[in-house]
Design an enzyme around this catalytic site. Structure first.
Site: not given
Ligand code: NAD
Length: 258
Positions: A157, A161
């Site tokens: 991961y 990123k």
């Molecule tokens: P989440 O799981 O709630 O949302 C991610 C969404 O992406 C899901 O709905 C999933 O179905 C979709 N997805 C997965 N694979 C896919 C694909 N191949 N094609 C299309 N859609 C796909 O997670 P989140 O926490 O909202 O994460 C969203 C983004 O934010 C991610 O890139 C994650 O790495 C990043 N992020 C999250 C956090 C955190 O603390 N939650 C921190 C830093 C970065």
């Protein structure tokens, strides 16, 4: 319409596509953009959840898998034909990894995470960016992470990123003279379903995540939306190739727990 809303009509009815928009950060970003006058389109690999999530925030759903080039191409053709040209892309779809030692991470899992978080982001950016460059305008925001700066026991991961944050700068240089800006927003810790599940299973201690943040709290999903909306707006017309942390001061405050 209130004066404040008029001032915030940054989208002016233009299409903003948010990948991974059926849940968590993507859904909140789409909601903020819709509230600021963008015509939000949410995409997700989970088609049913995307359709269910779109209505309440006044968005459209065009689901596709970001790793699949042909499906991405077909989705863009559908959006252009039925809704309008994609003038903003939020390349947000991503898989979060539970922490662990590198020797416990199966290579198949490494490949799965890198496929979505790196390859998938590139396919979305390439498909959107080449069209935007031809039209001479557009904005892209990639969802990075604070793990792009700080090490974490997330051995697929975190490097994925760091890679997409650098990708934003590379593509910004490529398309800048064609009127396309490309930036990244890097969330700190946001209690979206995957992080909440890790907390519930006792894999993450929420107190450690908040203690390390200068503001002493997690980040709200909509706060990521405000960062994205700023970078897509004309207020950020001279900003491209950057990585904006929206992290409640986690990068600034991580020594607080040591
Ligand atoms: P989440 O799981 O709630 O949302 C991610 C969404 O992406 C899901 O709905 C999933 O179905 C979709 N997805 C997965 N694979 C896919 C694909 N191949 N094609 C299309 N859609 C796909 O997670 P989140 O926490 O909202 O994460 C969203 C983004 O934010 C991610 O890139 C994650 O790495 C990043 N992020 C999250 C956090 C955190 O603390 N939650 C921190 C830093 C970065």
């Amino acid at each position: 319409m209130e004066r404040q809303d008029l001032e915030r009509n940054e989208g002016r009815g233009r299409v903003a596509l948010v990948t991974g928009g059926a849940s968590g950060i993507g859904l909140a970003v789409a909601g903020v953009l819709a509230g600021r006058g963008w015509r939000a389109v949410i995409s997700d690999i989970d088609a049913a959840r995307a359709r269910e999530a779109a209505g309440p925030i006044g968005a459209e759903a065009v689901p596709f898998d970001v790793v699949d080039e042909a499906a991405t191409e077909a989705a863009f053709a559908e959006i252009e034909g039925r809704i309008g040209p994609v003038e903003a892309l939020v390349a947000n779809a991503g898989l979060i990894q539970p922490g662990g030692r590198p020797e416990d991470l199966p290579m198949a899992e490494f490949d799965r995470i890198v496929a979505v978080n790196l390859r998938g982001v590139y396919v979305s950016c390439l498909t959107a960016g080449t069209r935007m460059a031809r039209r001479g305008r557009g904005g892209i925001v990639i969802t990075g992470s604070v793990t792009a700066w700080r090490t974490a026991p997330l051995h697929a991961y975190a490097p994925s990123k760091a890679a997409v944050v650098h990708m934003a700068a590379c593509l910004a240089a490529e398309w800048g003279r064609s009127g396309v800006r490309v930036n990244a927003v890097s969330p700190g810790y946001v209690a979206t379903p995957p992080l909440q599940a890790a907390i519930d299973r006792g894999k993450r201690d929420p107190r450690l995540l908040t203690d390390a943040a200068a503001l002493g709290r997690l980040v709200e999903p909509a706060e990521i939306g405000h960062g994205v909306a700023f970078l897509l707006s004309d207020d950020a017309a001279a900003i491209t190739g950057i990585n904006l942390p929206v992290d409640a001061g986690w990068l600034a405050g991580s020594h607080l727990t040591t």
